[in-house]
Design a protein around this motif. Structure first.
Motif, PDB file in Angstrom:
ATOM      1  N   ALA A 354      -4.334 -40.392 -15.589  1.00 59.88           N
ATOM      2  CA  ALA A 354      -3.460 -40.863 -14.520  1.00 59.88           C
ATOM      3  C   ALA A 354      -3.955 -40.294 -13.194  1.00 59.88           C
ATOM      4  O   ALA A 354      -4.375 -39.143 -13.110  1.00 59.88           O
ATOM      5  CB  ALA A 354      -2.027 -40.428 -14.772  1.00 59.88           C
ATOM      6  N   VAL A 355      -3.901 -41.117 -12.159  1.00 63.74           N
ATOM      7  CA  VAL A 355      -4.378 -40.738 -10.834  1.00 63.74           C
ATOM      8  C   VAL A 355      -3.256 -40.972  -9.837  1.00 63.74           C
ATOM      9  O   VAL A 355      -2.612 -42.029  -9.853  1.00 63.74           O
ATOM     10  CB  VAL A 355      -5.622 -41.568 -10.444  1.00 63.74           C
ATOM     11  N   ARG A 356      -3.016 -40.002  -8.960  1.00 64.97           N
ATOM     12  CA  ARG A 356      -1.888 -40.094  -8.028  1.00 64.97           C
ATOM     13  C   ARG A 356      -1.940 -41.363  -7.194  1.00 64.97           C
ATOM     14  O   ARG A 356      -0.934 -42.053  -7.028  1.00 64.97           O
ATOM     15  CB  ARG A 356      -1.861 -38.868  -7.113  1.00 64.97           C
ATOM     16  N   HIS A 357      -3.097 -41.711  -6.674  1.00 64.70           N
ATOM     17  CA  HIS A 357      -3.188 -42.804  -5.710  1.00 64.70           C
ATOM     18  C   HIS A 357      -3.588 -44.133  -6.354  1.00 64.70           C
ATOM     19  O   HIS A 357      -4.097 -45.029  -5.671  1.00 64.70           O
ATOM     20  CB  HIS A 357      -4.168 -42.437  -4.588  1.00 64.70           C
ATOM     21  N   GLN A 358      -3.337 -44.265  -7.655  1.00 63.13           N
ATOM     22  CA  GLN A 358      -3.682 -45.518  -8.329  1.00 63.13           C
ATOM     23  C   GLN A 358      -2.782 -45.729  -9.537  1.00 63.13           C
ATOM     24  O   GLN A 358      -2.397 -44.778 -10.230  1.00 63.13           O
ATOM     25  CB  GLN A 358      -5.144 -45.488  -8.800  1.00 63.13           C
ATOM     26  N   LEU A 359      -2.444 -46.988  -9.774  1.00 64.92           N
ATOM     27  CA  LEU A 359      -1.870 -47.439 -11.042  1.00 64.92           C
ATOM     28  C   LEU A 359      -2.816 -48.505 -11.563  1.00 64.92           C
ATOM     29  O   LEU A 359      -3.133 -49.464 -10.849  1.00 64.92           O
ATOM     30  CB  LEU A 359      -0.474 -48.019 -10.822  1.00 64.92           C
ATOM     31  N   ARG A 360      -3.286 -48.354 -12.796  1.00 65.82           N
ATOM     32  CA  ARG A 360      -4.282 -49.299 -13.302  1.00 65.82           C
ATOM     33  C   ARG A 360      -4.153 -49.461 -14.805  1.00 65.82           C
ATOM     34  O   ARG A 360      -4.095 -48.477 -15.550  1.00 65.82           O
ATOM     35  CB  ARG A 360      -5.695 -48.807 -12.966  1.00 65.82           C
ATOM     36  N   ALA A 361      -4.084 -50.705 -15.245  1.00 70.72           N
ATOM     37  CA  ALA A 361      -4.079 -51.015 -16.680  1.00 70.72           C
ATOM     38  C   ALA A 361      -4.438 -52.482 -16.844  1.00 70.72           C
ATOM     39  O   ALA A 361      -3.950 -53.339 -16.096  1.00 70.72           O
ATOM     40  CB  ALA A 361      -2.721 -50.725 -17.303  1.00 70.72           C
ATOM     41  N   GLY A 362      -5.289 -52.769 -17.806  1.00 67.80           N
ATOM     42  CA  GLY A 362      -5.672 -54.150 -18.068  1.00 67.80           C
ATOM     43  C   GLY A 362      -6.291 -54.790 -16.849  1.00 67.80           C
ATOM     44  O   GLY A 362      -7.277 -54.291 -16.305  1.00 67.80           O
TER      45      GLY A 362
END
Length: 609
Positions: A354-362
């Protein structure tokens, strides 16, 4: 229309030895057909950025000879090297050059354009580029050029270094990629000098990096980055700086280059969409580089364990620089040399961290800026930029023309994964025109296909709405095309609005103007000199998605809910209880804790599919 410079992912370019040999073979045939009786290998239409180009082709011929022993190449290398040393090395000061510390030094330098005084400001980077081409030829010189020619080239390269570090101000354009490139040139040059001289140059190169580049790093999104043309990161030059950091680490072994490269690589990874599109920069906000970035993205993708090669490069320059007719140009040829020499494999899967400045999946991603406001949303193959309303840019509730997204205190973040869901909760204290402190709680949830954005805030006066983005671009195979359409659903009313006024400070996504073009039109200086990020901040209004509050929201709150990407009916239900705000959608149930947070003030979130 398609975006010009963002094309295919760079890790899709074949990088086997056989593929690189085919690239070099093509360069060889073009060069042998082009070389003039004087030994010139420049493209016939070369004009600016010319000072290193013939020598760049020479370096590629030298590498090709090392790999193939083609008997046609030694003579071409010697003739073209002689041409550069005779015709493209200047020792008289260029009239008008403003960055000299010592006039009439007699030290050699390269020119950005050949005509005296025509464009002298570019001579510093052109000399860096010529130094890098020269050290690559020196690396391949044994058995290829005679001792006298090699000695002359070494004297010239050492002179280039001295001109860059003694006769001029260091890094006069405040361009991190140029400055790190100069450091790399010094590190590579040092290996060819007698031990005492070599150690002095190596030490000076590292000191320049520490004192003139590293000490001036710019913070953005939690990372310290090499300064680039007055900003922190540029979509064109940032990955090029990463390539220079990779080469600096390869040739010196100094961990400082690896550490700073890791930081820049993680930053790029956090802002880059799954599809490889990105936007923003102080020199070129939308232009992407090509082969110049392969080494850095590949080298550091392996180090940080993420798929940096998804970056959509300008694949017209996928192998080397080319002119409009497709003919090879020697500019930046060292980057092809180094990526051939480096055998680090691409890392091709996303990082699981998990990265604070990103949401990423698929196929879904959200990149967040320093204030934890989305800077780029990707869902369903469409990319959404922050919209502009009344000179304010971002995603968030709007009331009485005031956008509530600028924090007035600590921004708290909670990341969670549950079942097949990935979520991020951002809690942000804001103050509106009424001087009342409110807490904007923004929940982002994705199943890898769609993105649900739920925003809750203490009840607002008037007729508030959620500014939910500017639909700007869409994946189209190996290209990205402009769009003004959105596949978005809202629990309340939803409108796609366009500016009612005309002019450069109003951006209508239906026009054929790109974001970069619009940004340069608003910048203080013209393209190539102006800062598009700074220009874009002058935008008054843009095309925008506007979502009304969800009906039936809890007392005391306005709740906005939108879904980006494909899907069926969207009828979320909200309730307020002792545990906080419960959000029920067709895909998940989430409970957002109250604004006080846990014992440490951190936001609380539970999530179930």
């Amino acid at each position: 229309m398609h975006l010009l410079h963002q094309r295919g992912p760079l890790h899709d370019l074949p990088d086997t030895p056989e593929a690189y040999d085919a690239v070099l073979a093509d360069v060889v045939e073009q060069a042998l057909a082009r070389i003039t009786p004087e030994g010139n290998l420049e493209h016939p239409h070369a004009d600016d950025d010319i000072g290193d180009t013939s020598l760049g082709i020479t370096s590629l011929l030298a590498l090709a000879w090392q790999r193939s022993k083609d008997p046609r190449l030694p003579e071409a290398v010697r003739r073209s090297l002689a041409f550069h040393l005779r015709e493209r090395v200047y020792t008289d000061d260029n009239p008008g050059y403003p960055n000299l510390k010592a006039r009439n030094s007699g030290l050699p330098y390269a020119r950005y354009t050949l005509e005296a005084g025509a464009h002298p400001i570019g001579d510093w980077p052109s000399t860096v580029w010529a130094l890098l081409q020269a050290v690559n030829v020196l690396d391949a010189a044994n058995g290829l050029v005679d001792d006298a020619q090699r000695a002359e080239l070494l004297r010239t390269a050492h002179g280039y270094w001295r001109w860059l570090t003694e006769a001029t101000f260091f890094n006069p354009q405040e361009a991190g990629n140029q400055a790190i490139g100069c450091v790399v040139g010094g590190l590579m040059l040092a290996r060819h000098l007698p031990p005492q001289e070599g150690e002095a140059v190596r030490s000076r190169a590292i000191t320049l990096y520490v004192d003139e580049i590293r000490a001036h790093r710019v913070r953005d999104r939690g990372a310290l980055l090499p300064p680039e043309h007055g900003g922190a990161y540029d979509n064109n030059y940032g990955p090029i700086s990463l390539s220079f950091l990779a080469q600096a680490h390869r040739v010196s072994g100094e961990e400082i280059f690896a550490e700073d490269g890791d930081a820049l690589a993680r930053y790029i990874d956090a802002r880059l969409t799954n599809g490889g599109f990105d936007n923003g920069g102080p020199r070129y906000s939308e232009q992407h580089s090509g082969f110049e970035s392969v080494l850095g993205l590949r080298y550091f993708s392996h180090r940080i364990g993420s798929d940096l090669g998804r970056y959509r490069g300008d694949t017209r320059w996928g192998r080397h620089a080319v002119k409009a007719d497709g003919g090879v140009d020697g500019h930046f040829a060292w980057m092809l040399v180094w990526q051939i020499q480096d055998t680090t494999p691409w890392h091709r899967t996303p990082s699981a961290s998990a990265v604070r400045h990103q949401l990423r999946a698929g196929t879904v991603s959200v990149a967040f800026d320093d204030r934890m406001t989305p800077s780029l949303v990707e869902a369903g193959g469409t990319y959404y930029l922050p919209a502009a309303a009344n000179r304010q840019h971002g995603f968030g509730p709007v009331t009485d023309g005031f956008l509530l997204c600028r924090p007035m205190g600590e921004v708290r973040v909670r990341d969670i994964r549950a079942d097949a869901l990935t979520a991020k909760l951002v809690t942000k204290p804001v103050v509106g025109r009424d001087h009342v402190l409110r807490h904007v709680r923004s929940l982002y949830v994705t199943d890898g296909t769609g993105l649900w954005m739920t925003v809750a805030v203490e009840r607002l006066d008037g007729t508030p709405y959620l500014l939910a983005g500017l639909p700007y671009a869409k994946d189209d195979g190996d290209r990205v095309r402009r769009t003004a359409q959105a596949e978005v659903t809202s629990a309340g009313g939803l409108r796609l609005t366009h500016p009612g006024a005309e002019g450069p400070d109003h951006f209508d996504a239906r026009s054929d103007t790109t974001q970069q073009q619009a940004a340069f039109a608003l910048a203080a200086d013209p393209r190539g000199y102006g800062n598009p990020d700074e220009g874009w901040r002058h935008l008054i209004t843009s095309t925008a998605l506007e979502a009304d509050p969800a009906p039936g929201g809890p007392d005391g709150l306005h709740v906005f809910a939108v879904r980006y990407g494909p899907g069926g009916p969207f009828e979320p239900v909200f309730s307020l209880g002792e545990d906080g705000l419960t959000v029920r959608t067709e895909a998940f149930t989430a409970v957002i804790g109250d604004t006080a947070g846990d014992a440490h003030g951190e936001p609380e979130l539970t999530l179930h599919a």
